[in-house]
Design an enzyme around this catalytic site. Structure first.
Site, PDB file in Angstrom:
ATOM      1  N   GLU A 158      -3.143   8.178   8.226  1.00  0.00           N
ATOM      2  CA  GLU A 158      -1.696   7.877   8.116  1.00  0.00           C
ATOM      3  C   GLU A 158      -0.913   8.483   9.278  1.00  0.00           C
ATOM      4  O   GLU A 158       0.029   7.887   9.779  1.00  0.00           O
ATOM      5  CB  GLU A 158      -1.191   8.426   6.776  1.00  0.00           C
ATOM      6  CG  GLU A 158       0.262   8.126   6.456  1.00  0.00           C
ATOM      7  CD  GLU A 158       0.531   6.681   6.012  1.00  0.00           C
ATOM      8  OE1 GLU A 158      -0.402   6.008   5.529  1.00  0.00           O
ATOM      9  OE2 GLU A 158       1.666   6.221   6.179  1.00  0.00           O
TER      10      GLU A 158
ATOM     11  N   CYS B  51     -11.099   2.962   0.401  1.00  0.00           N
ATOM     12  CA  CYS B  51      -9.662   3.196   0.564  1.00  0.00           C
ATOM     13  C   CYS B  51      -9.251   2.428   1.815  1.00  0.00           C
ATOM     14  O   CYS B  51      -9.945   2.495   2.842  1.00  0.00           O
ATOM     15  CB  CYS B  51      -9.402   4.692   0.754  1.00  0.00           C
ATOM     16  SG  CYS B  51      -7.738   5.075   1.340  1.00  0.00           S
ATOM     17  N   THR B  52      -8.154   1.715   1.734  1.00  0.00           N
ATOM     18  CA  THR B  52      -7.793   0.839   2.852  1.00  0.00           C
ATOM     19  C   THR B  52      -7.294   1.605   4.076  1.00  0.00           C
ATOM     20  O   THR B  52      -7.151   1.032   5.149  1.00  0.00           O
ATOM     21  CB  THR B  52      -6.737  -0.192   2.407  1.00  0.00           C
ATOM     22  OG1 THR B  52      -5.604   0.513   1.864  1.00  0.00           O
ATOM     23  CG2 THR B  52      -7.308  -1.129   1.362  1.00  0.00           C
ATOM     24  N   HIS B  53      -7.029   2.895   3.920  1.00  0.00           N
ATOM     25  CA  HIS B  53      -6.737   3.711   5.106  1.00  0.00           C
ATOM     26  C   HIS B  53      -7.997   3.946   5.947  1.00  0.00           C
ATOM     27  O   HIS B  53      -7.899   4.212   7.149  1.00  0.00           O
ATOM     28  CB  HIS B  53      -6.194   5.092   4.700  1.00  0.00           C
ATOM     29  CG  HIS B  53      -4.724   5.119   4.399  1.00  0.00           C
ATOM     30  ND1 HIS B  53      -4.179   4.547   3.278  1.00  0.00           N
ATOM     31  CD2 HIS B  53      -3.682   5.667   5.082  1.00  0.00           C
ATOM     32  CE1 HIS B  53      -2.859   4.751   3.287  1.00  0.00           C
ATOM     33  NE2 HIS B  53      -2.540   5.434   4.374  1.00  0.00           N
TER      34      HIS B  53
ATOM     35  N   THR C  39      -6.763   2.449  -4.333  1.00  0.00           N
ATOM     36  CA  THR C  39      -6.361   3.281  -5.469  1.00  0.00           C
ATOM     37  C   THR C  39      -5.631   2.452  -6.525  1.00  0.00           C
ATOM     38  O   THR C  39      -5.961   2.503  -7.714  1.00  0.00           O
ATOM     39  CB  THR C  39      -5.443   4.417  -4.971  1.00  0.00           C
ATOM     40  OG1 THR C  39      -6.141   5.137  -3.944  1.00  0.00           O
ATOM     41  CG2 THR C  39      -5.070   5.352  -6.084  1.00  0.00           C
TER      42      THR C  39
ATOM     43  N   ASP D  91       0.874  -1.171   0.000  1.00  0.00           N
ATOM     44  CA  ASP D  91       0.000   0.000   0.000  1.00  0.00           C
ATOM     45  C   ASP D  91       0.915   1.226   0.000  1.00  0.00           C
ATOM     46  O   ASP D  91       2.136   1.109   0.143  1.00  0.00           O
ATOM     47  CB  ASP D  91      -0.900  -0.005   1.254  1.00  0.00           C
ATOM     48  CG  ASP D  91      -1.815   1.215   1.314  1.00  0.00           C
ATOM     49  OD1 ASP D  91      -2.430   1.560   0.289  1.00  0.00           O
ATOM     50  OD2 ASP D  91      -1.902   1.860   2.381  1.00  0.00           O
ATOM     51  N   SER D  92       0.304   2.393  -0.097  1.00  0.00           N
ATOM     52  CA  SER D  92       1.098   3.617  -0.022  1.00  0.00           C
ATOM     53  C   SER D  92       1.607   3.876   1.400  1.00  0.00           C
ATOM     54  O   SER D  92       2.513   4.679   1.594  1.00  0.00           O
ATOM     55  CB  SER D  92       0.253   4.809  -0.475  1.00  0.00           C
ATOM     56  OG  SER D  92      -0.884   4.927   0.366  1.00  0.00           O
TER      57      SER D  92
ATOM     58  N   TYR E 219      -1.066   8.224  -2.615  1.00  0.00           N
ATOM     59  CA  TYR E 219      -1.163   7.859  -4.030  1.00  0.00           C
ATOM     60  C   TYR E 219      -2.419   8.470  -4.663  1.00  0.00           C
ATOM     61  O   TYR E 219      -2.454   8.780  -5.837  1.00  0.00           O
ATOM     62  CB  TYR E 219      -1.262   6.339  -4.186  1.00  0.00           C
ATOM     63  CG  TYR E 219       0.022   5.559  -4.060  1.00  0.00           C
ATOM     64  CD1 TYR E 219       1.210   6.136  -3.608  1.00  0.00           C
ATOM     65  CD2 TYR E 219       0.047   4.203  -4.413  1.00  0.00           C
ATOM     66  CE1 TYR E 219       2.377   5.379  -3.500  1.00  0.00           C
ATOM     67  CE2 TYR E 219       1.201   3.448  -4.324  1.00  0.00           C
ATOM     68  CZ  TYR E 219       2.366   4.033  -3.862  1.00  0.00           C
ATOM     69  OH  TYR E 219       3.521   3.278  -3.759  1.00  0.00           O
ATOM     70  N   GLY E 220      -3.455   8.575  -3.842  1.00  0.00           N
ATOM     71  CA  GLY E 220      -4.797   8.852  -4.378  1.00  0.00           C
ATOM     72  C   GLY E 220      -5.010  10.233  -4.973  1.00  0.00           C
ATOM     73  O   GLY E 220      -6.005  10.472  -5.640  1.00  0.00           O
TER      74      GLY E 220
ATOM     75  N   CYS F   7      -4.552  -1.777  -1.531  1.00  0.00           N
ATOM     76  CA  CYS F   7      -4.722  -0.352  -1.773  1.00  0.00           C
ATOM     77  C   CYS F   7      -5.872  -0.183  -2.764  1.00  0.00           C
ATOM     78  O   CYS F   7      -5.810  -0.723  -3.885  1.00  0.00           O
ATOM     79  CB  CYS F   7      -3.415   0.185  -2.359  1.00  0.00           C
ATOM     80  SG  CYS F   7      -3.511   1.904  -2.899  1.00  0.00           S
TER      81      CYS F   7
HETATM   82  N1  DGL Z   1      -4.757   3.137   1.079  1.00  0.00           N
HETATM   83  C1  DGL Z   1      -4.856   3.571  -0.262  1.00  0.00           C
HETATM   84  C2  DGL Z   1      -6.157   3.284  -0.894  1.00  0.00           C
HETATM   85  O1  DGL Z   1      -6.725   2.302  -0.522  1.00  0.00           O
HETATM   86  C3  DGL Z   1      -4.101   4.780  -0.700  1.00  0.00           C
HETATM   87  C4  DGL Z   1      -4.428   6.099  -0.104  1.00  0.00           C
HETATM   88  C5  DGL Z   1      -3.498   7.143  -0.658  1.00  0.00           C
HETATM   89  O2  DGL Z   1      -2.289   6.908  -0.629  1.00  0.00           O
HETATM   90  O3  DGL Z   1      -3.993   8.166  -1.152  1.00  0.00           O
HETATM   91  O4  DGL Z   1      -6.643   3.959  -1.766  1.00  0.00           O
END
Ligand code: DGL
Length: 261
Positions: A151, A187-189, A76, A11-12, A43-44, A74
């Protein structure tokens, strides 16, 4: 240890740990390697080309460490780059989180009104609109601020809570107004903020967690204590602190800082 076949997960940043903790309960791999690209999170907010480039670096690193299967933990990357990654690595099974998440949302809704929150890139990809929009009334919202809030541990600190609630009000009020009964945390965050969503909706929505949905599709393995290696591309302290707060029952190892470009 090095010669054991490994599952690579990336993931990011810390978000993929919400997937990792679910799949660790099920997958049969004895060795799991996790990469959080903390040097380049988020990343998003980036272009599709950039996200693909970063995801290629992530996979190359995991393969160099012996991964024989990879999970893009992730939303994204799963939404934007999965097809490209599969084409450039045809010999490696690469899984993402979208299929399982879509199926989970479809199963959960009772009134057919589904809210989806994700990063700007995930929303722009249109994947949830396409996959759920034919059968359900779908409201999709990009919530980029939730990523740094998760994060950098705002949800773990008492004084961060008001900021997270403000962001919930800002992003989620249109979904509340739309009468959704199911919220896809695309989003996994976002599961790191799950308690806030639960409270914001007064427990009235089913929260769809990608990691949990993905893990449920994996046949239960026999390995109950896989060895875990964590890698990050920037400061390990911030990652460790947030990871510790959310790791649940797992004793996470110290992450190692690596260069992947
Ligand atoms: N955890 C990621 C996702 O599921 C990335 C979030 C990010 O880096 O913007 O989209």
């Amino acid at each position: 240890m090095e010669n054991k076949a490994a599952l690579g997960v990336f993931d990011s940043g810390v978000g993929g740990l919400t997937v990792l903790r679910e799949i660790m309960k099920r997958d049969h791999y004895e060795r799991i390697i996790y990469l959080g690209d903390t040097g380049r999170v988020p990343y998003g907010t980036r272009s599709a080309d950039k996200i693909k480039e970063y995801a290629e670096d992530d996979i190359s690193f995991l393969l160099s460490q012996g991964a024989e299967k990879v999970i893009a933990a992730c939303g994204t990357v799963s939404a934007v780059a999965l097809d490209t990654l599969r084409k450039s690595h045809p010999d490696i099974p690469i899984d993402g989180v979208i299929d399982a998440t879509v199926a989970g949302a479809a199963r959960a809704t009772r009134n057919g009104k589904i809210g989806v929150i994700g990063t700007a890139a995930t929303v722009r990809s249109g994947v949830y609109q396409r996959r759920l929009g034919e059968s359900f009334d779908v409201t999709v919202t990009a919530c980029p601020l939730f990523v740094p809030l998760a994060e950098y541990g705002f949800a773990c600190e008492e004084r961060g809570r008001a900021t997270v609630f403000d962001a919930c009000e800002y992003y989620l009020s249109p979904l509340k107004a739309a009468g959704i009964d199911t919220l896809v945390m695309g989003c996994t965050h976002f599961p790191l903020l799950e308690d806030f969503f639960e409270e914001y909706f007064d427990g009235g929505v089913a929260l769809i967690n990608s990691g949990r949905e993905l893990a449920a599709t994996i046949e239960k393995g026999t390995c109950i204590a896989p060895s875990l290696e964590l890698f990050v591309t920037d400061d390990t302290k911030a990652f460790s602190e947030v990871a510790k707060a959310f790791s649940g029952c797992y004793d996470l190892p110290r992450p190692k800082r690596v260069r992947i470009q």
